[in-house]
Design an enzyme around this catalytic site. Structure first.
Site, short mmCIF file in Angstrom:
data_model
loop_
_atom_site.label_atom_id
_atom_site.label_comp_id
_atom_site.label_asym_id
_atom_site.label_seq_id
_atom_site.Cartn_x
_atom_site.Cartn_y
_atom_site.Cartn_z
N LYS A 293 0.84 -1.20 0.00
CA LYS A 293 0.00 0.00 0.00
C LYS A 293 0.87 1.25 0.00
CE LYS A 293 -4.07 -1.69 2.51
NZ LYS A 293 -5.02 -1.47 1.40
N ARG B 4 -10.43 -11.23 1.54
CA ARG B 4 -11.25 -12.28 0.94
C ARG B 4 -10.53 -13.63 0.99
NH1 ARG B 4 -11.60 -8.84 -4.50
NH2 ARG B 4 -11.49 -7.24 -2.86
N1 BES Z 1 -8.24 -3.53 4.11
C1 BES Z 1 -8.35 -3.16 2.75
C2 BES Z 1 -9.63 -2.38 2.45
C3 BES Z 1 -9.70 -0.98 3.00
C4 BES Z 1 -9.24 0.08 2.27
C5 BES Z 1 -10.29 -0.74 4.22
C6 BES Z 1 -9.34 1.37 2.76
C7 BES Z 1 -10.40 0.54 4.71
C8 BES Z 1 -9.93 1.60 3.96
C9 BES Z 1 -8.36 -4.39 1.87
O1 BES Z 1 -7.61 -5.45 2.34
C10 BES Z 1 -7.79 -3.95 0.57
O2 BES Z 1 -6.66 -3.60 0.55
N2 BES Z 1 -8.59 -4.01 -0.48
C11 BES Z 1 -8.14 -3.61 -1.76
C12 BES Z 1 -8.71 -4.58 -2.76
C13 BES Z 1 -8.18 -4.40 -4.13
C14 BES Z 1 -6.72 -4.75 -4.20
C15 BES Z 1 -8.99 -5.27 -5.05
C16 BES Z 1 -8.62 -2.19 -2.04
O3 BES Z 1 -9.75 -1.86 -1.65
O4 BES Z 1 -7.85 -1.41 -2.58
MN MN Z 2 -5.58 -5.28 1.76
#
Ligand code: BES
Ligand code: MN
Ligand code: ZN
Length: 479
Positions: free
Chosen positions: A258, A332
């Site tokens: 991230k 997921r």
């Molecule tokens: N934990 C994150 C989702 C999230 C993002 C929660 C911002 C709270 C605030 C999750 O694990 C994630 O990183 N999801 C990705 C999925 C994508 C790679 C398909 C996302 O939302 O960017």
């Molecule tokens: Mn994630």
């Protein structure tokens, strides 16, 4: 952690003269004020709207009047919000013993429950790591005065107190709120509620075939935990409700790292599991006659020499293969095994899962509503009724077959991404659906937007985990 854990009750108004109460809050509907009170509110540019406070001119007076809006428009949620304004004021002004006159006359017991929820929920502050003045918490007690329904108010206090415990799990950072800490919390709650708690460690769940969860967990040295809690308050033959929660104690994104900005907020990535633990915590006290199972896979998502890579293929507990196209779509992956486990080992009435699954749901619904996706419309209707009761908004998104096609992989059964730039929240649900047993009613709650950063709710501290949806679950269960 700081919050008031239970309410005191006082039936006799005469006892209000007791000097110990530094503040006495007195309710009023905007249409039911006498002339003097109306003038008092007006002199402070107020009309008695929900949560508006008016102060006696005499600075020695301990009385604070609080508005409840127009009596014909009263709702339980408005009572919660009014309660929240009272306690926020009391905390900001460092009162220690506060009396609140009960606003309930003939509205019924759910209003009592909601009002006391508001009092306890708004008493919460996360102060654990402040060693200076800011860490001091002055509030000692909240006393409800008058004719409220004590049983309903006590129930509200139990539920709200459990919500506060869950907020705490969310607010502690990743170096403290580890999978082991979540497992210990589950054990404590289990002891209180006579539940059976089972914890599988890395070696065990890997051997059992949870290749998807193990895949995410292989990048971290912090011991991952697969947590199961079984509450059997109902008849033996009664099907259990299963609550599944994403217990991702810190999400770096893994190799698909991230960006740095706001990454600290990924300590909140276990807030789905906090919903599950919160419901079980309240159930442990309320002891309803029903069977409930909680399942939480918990791990950090880290990067390093042993972490999974984009392109890796994992095999889940139900035998399906998963192409990992992005290691940041890890929620997921760990839920796939939890849902498979729930489907294989139980005959559930229905399964609910809670997860901070996608950033896309924040784009779609903001920090206002939880994304809801399901394979069963009756279940959705019931969830919406509970959502209206508890004031925790949910909004349903579709889960048509076309979306499920978007998570099919060319080299494995499914992939952990949908089509680029499309319906990211639904893609998450479409993936999860592949791991829910055929014919089991199931609903997925994407709480990424609603579990923290909630604004303008007097009973939720800004910048704190919110503990939202726990009350909805308890209402749905009829606990
Ligand atoms: N934990 C994150 C989702 C999230 C993002 C929660 C911002 C709270 C605030 C999750 O694990 C994630 O990183 N999801 C990705 C999925 C994508 C790679 C398909 C996302 O939302 O960017
Ligand atoms: Mn994630
Ligand atoms: Zn995550």
């Amino acid at each position: 952690m700081a919050h008031i854990k239970k309410l005191n009750f006082l039936k006799n108004h005469k006892d209000l003269n007791d000097e110990k109460f530094g503040m006495v809050a007195v309710p009023t509907f905007s249409d039911k004020m006498d002339k003097d009170l109306k003038a008092l509110f007006e002199s402070q540019n107020k009309t008695g709207k929900v949560g508006e406070l008016a102060f006696e001119i005499d600075s020695n007076s301990r009385i604070v009047y609080y508005g409840l809006g127009h009596s014909s428009k009263k709702t339980p949620e408005n009572f919660r919000r009014a309660a929240g304004e009272i306690i926020t004021y009391a905390i900001n002004n460092k009162y220690d013993e506060v009396a609140v006159e009960c606003p309930i006359t003939d509205e019924g017991e759910y209003y009592c429950q909601a009002f006391s929820e508001g009092l306890i929920l708004s008493s919460y502050r996360f102060l654990n790591y402040l060693t200076d003045e800011r860490g001091k918490y002055h509030l000692k007690s909240i006393t409800m005065v008058g004719s409220c329904n004590e049983d309903a108010a006590k129930k509200g206090a139990i539920i709200a107190s459990a919500v506060c415990d869950s907020r705490d799990l969310g607010n502690h950072p990743g170096n403290i709120a580890t999978p082991s800490k979540l497992a210990n919390f589950a054990k404590e709650v289990g002891k209180k509620g006579g539940m059976k708690v089972t914890i599988f460690d890395r070696e065990e769940f890997t051997k059992m075939g949870m290749g998807s969860f193990a895949g995410v967990a292989q990048g971290t040295n912090e011991p991952p935990k697969f947590i199961i809690m079984e509450y059997n308050g109902g008849k033996k033959e009664e099907k259990p409700v299963i609550l599944v929660g994403k217990g991702l104690t810190f999400d770096t994104g893994g190799v698909s790292l991230k960006p740095g900005l706001n990454m600290d907020q990924m300590k909140f990535d276990m807030c789905g599991s906090a919903v599950v633990f919160g419901a079980m915590n309240a159930i442990a006290s309320l002891k309803p006659k029903m069977n409930v199972v909680a399942i939480v896979p918990s791990t950090h998502n880290m990067l390093g020499g042993s972490a999974i890579r984009p392109g890796d293929i994992l095999t889940a507990y139900n035998g399906k293969t998963i192409e990992v196209l992005n290691t940041d779509a890890e929620g997921r992956l760990i839920l796939a095994d939890a849902l498979s486990y729930a489907s294989k080992h139980y005959d559930p009435e229905y399964i609910l899962d809670f997860a901070t699954l996608t950033g896309a749901v924040v784009i779609t619904l903001g920090h206002i509503a939880t994304g809801l996706m399901s394979n069963n419309e009756t279940l959705v209707e019931n969830i919406k009724v509970s959502s209206d009761n508890t004031g925790e908004h949910v909004w349903q998104l579709p889960l048509w077959d076309e979306y499920c096609d978007q998570v099919k992989s060319d080299v494995a059964d499914v992939k952990n991404l949908g089509s680029p730039g499309q319906a990211g929240t639904i893609a998450g649900a479409a993936f999860l659906k592949a791991f829910v047993g055929k014919d089991i009613p199931w609903a997925h709650f994407d709480v990424a937007g609603t579990s923290y950063k909630v604004e303008n709710r007097s009973y939720i501290q800004k910048n704190s985990a919110s503990g939202q949806v726990i009350r909805l679950v308890l209402d749905l269960l009829g606990a």
